[in-house]
Design a protein around this motif. Structure first.
Motif, PDB file in Angstrom:
ATOM      1  N   LYS A   2      27.518  65.429  37.691  1.00 37.64           N
ATOM      2  CA  LYS A   2      28.890  64.956  37.675  1.00 37.64           C
ATOM      3  C   LYS A   2      28.968  63.641  36.897  1.00 37.64           C
ATOM      4  O   LYS A   2      28.319  62.665  37.246  1.00 37.64           O
ATOM      5  N   ASN A  22      39.159  66.516  38.802  1.00 41.13           N
ATOM      6  CA  ASN A  22      38.033  66.666  39.727  1.00 41.13           C
ATOM      7  C   ASN A  22      37.603  65.265  40.167  1.00 41.13           C
ATOM      8  O   ASN A  22      36.999  64.525  39.397  1.00 41.13           O
ATOM      9  N   TYR A  37      33.417  65.081  35.332  1.00 40.94           N
ATOM     10  CA  TYR A  37      33.139  66.310  34.585  1.00 40.94           C
ATOM     11  C   TYR A  37      31.853  66.879  35.158  1.00 40.94           C
ATOM     12  O   TYR A  37      30.811  66.208  35.157  1.00 40.94           O
ATOM     13  N   ASP A  38      31.910  68.103  35.643  1.00 37.19           N
ATOM     14  CA  ASP A  38      30.731  68.744  36.232  1.00 37.19           C
ATOM     15  C   ASP A  38      30.063  69.602  35.166  1.00 37.19           C
ATOM     16  O   ASP A  38      30.595  70.631  34.754  1.00 37.19           O
ATOM     17  N   SER A  39      28.904  69.167  34.696  1.00 35.75           N
ATOM     18  CA  SER A  39      28.225  69.874  33.604  1.00 35.75           C
ATOM     19  C   SER A  39      27.764  71.272  34.000  1.00 35.75           C
ATOM     20  O   SER A  39      27.448  72.087  33.135  1.00 35.75           O
ATOM     21  N   ASN A  40      27.744  71.550  35.298  1.00 32.72           N
ATOM     22  CA  ASN A  40      27.326  72.884  35.757  1.00 32.72           C
ATOM     23  C   ASN A  40      28.465  73.897  35.723  1.00 32.72           C
ATOM     24  O   ASN A  40      28.230  75.104  35.645  1.00 32.72           O
ATOM     25  N   THR A  41      29.708  73.406  35.763  1.00 33.52           N
ATOM     26  CA  THR A  41      30.845  74.335  35.819  1.00 33.52           C
ATOM     27  C   THR A  41      31.864  74.130  34.701  1.00 33.52           C
ATOM     28  O   THR A  41      32.570  75.059  34.332  1.00 33.52           O
ATOM     29  N   ASN A  42      31.946  72.915  34.170  1.00 32.68           N
ATOM     30  CA  ASN A  42      32.925  72.629  33.109  1.00 32.68           C
ATOM     31  C   ASN A  42      32.315  72.822  31.728  1.00 32.68           C
ATOM     32  O   ASN A  42      31.134  72.561  31.528  1.00 32.68           O
ATOM     33  N   GLU A  43      33.143  73.266  30.780  1.00 38.58           N
ATOM     34  CA  GLU A  43      32.672  73.477  29.406  1.00 38.58           C
ATOM     35  C   GLU A  43      33.586  72.838  28.365  1.00 38.58           C
ATOM     36  O   GLU A  43      33.363  73.006  27.164  1.00 38.58           O
TER      37      GLU A  43
END
Length: 363
Positions: A2, A22, A37-43
């Motif tokens: 995050k 978020n 920004y969640d690098s696991n879910t956001n692109e």
């Protein structure tokens, strides 16, 4: 991972992160209640960062080419100068690896080695697309001061003109109120200067060289506030100063250099990333040099490089330059090429009661 919007200084990146709504804790800065920004879910940031990473080539694959070392550095040090991130280079590395993990697997060398933008090694491309062609700002200054004073071959005026097109601001008549101060001499100490001409631009026969104008060419230097102009004229305690308020009496087009030192790759539409990459140092240097205060030990020849840039801006038909004051933090200065486009609308006689100094260690 995050990543908080506070990790980014690029307005495009920040707005993207903020638009996700978020709220959480940034794992980089440990700041709570941040838009993250969640690098696991956001692109959403991925296409922008991949575009940037595609510019770079690892030095190991180009060591046989002359000049590689001059333009190479670590990916994170380069991007740290592009004003996209507000965190140290070590955190930039963490962010890029978290968001661009596919690129990390595909081309790990750009994350671990020094990298280069191949355009720097293409002399034809540099001559066509770089504002200073293949030269540095220092090399340009040496050339124009000591070799080719009026017709430097080291400046690509077409590319400089293209940059200026993005920086133009149009100001209608009577919409801009600015200030100019003059320290009173012994004759005018108690009464101030009452004639508008005495606080306007100096006449041709006494106009001295400045960072914007050459000797003998009048230029109206103005500021956004009384405090800024007091700083600019180096007013001291017990000085009496005449302060004039000036307004533009006709529409003007100004080149705004105030934010050039913080320009980012996605700030202007239609600007190619490669063009940005090869020109960013020259762009920053132009803004820095024009904003630099005149020092008592400067020589007239020291102003030639910025006079050249300003003269070209004037030649294109622009009315002046807007730039930061480095003497008064947050202040803005204006250099107006044609003093007749402004009129003094009010004057005040002022006694300087106190001044404030801020000091810091040089090293």
């Amino acid at each position: 991972m995050k990543i908080g919007s506070n990790c980014f200084s690029d307005k495009t990146f920040k707005s993207i992160v903020d638009s996700l709504h978020n709220v959480g804790t940034c794992e980089i800065t440990k700041s709570e209640n941040q838009n993250v920004y969640d690098s696991n879910t956001n692109e959403e940031l991925l296409p922008y960062l991949e575009q940037i990473l595609d510019l770079f080539t690892p030095v190991s694959s180009m060591k046989h080419i002359q000049g590689v070392e001059k333009y190479s550095a670590s990916l994170y040090n380069i991007l740290g100068k592009w004003n996209m991130f507000s965190v140290p280079s070590s955190d930039i590395e963490t962010i890029l690896k978290a968001i661009c993990h596919a690129k990390l697997d595909e081309n790990p060398q750009i994350f671990t080695e020094n990298v280069i933008i191949s355009g720097f090694l293409n002399e034809k491309y540099m001559n066509q697309s770089a504002i200073l062609k293949k030269y540095s700002w220092k090399e340009f200054c040496e050339d124009i001061k000591y070799h080719n004073r009026f017709h430097s071959s080291e400046v690509n005026v077409e590319q400089l003109s293209e940059l200026l097109r993005f920086l133009n601001i149009e100001i209608p008549s009577n919409k801009l109120s600015l200030y100019r101060a003059r320290i009173c001499d012994a004759t005018h100490y108690d009464i101030g200067y009452t004639n508008d001409k005495d606080i306007g631009a100096p006449p041709e026969n006494v106009a001295t060289a400045g960072r914007i104008n050459s000797e003998g060419i009048p230029c109206l230097y103005l500021a956004d506030s009384d405090i800024t102009t007091f700083h600019e004229v180096r007013a001291r305690v017990y000085d009496h100063v005449t302060l004039g308020e000036f307004k533009n009496i006709m529409p003007i087009n100004i080149i705004d250099l105030c934010n050039l030192d913080s320009i980012t790759p996605f700030q202007y539409e239609d600007v190619e990333l490669t063009w940005f990459a090869i020109n960013i140092e020259a762009i920053k240097q132009i803004a820095k040099e024009i904003s630099k205060p005149m020092r008592r030990f400067d020589k007239d020849i020291d102003y030639v490089p910025t006079q050249y840039i300003a003269d070209y801006i004037k030649n294109l038909g622009y009315d002046g330059i807007k730039y930061k004051s480095t003497i008064n933090e947050g202040g803005i200065n204006y250099a107006i090429f044609d003093p007749g486009k402004f009129k003094c609308v009010a004057k005040k006689h002022i006694n300087i009661k106190n001044i404030h100094f801020k000091a810091e260690n040089f090293i």
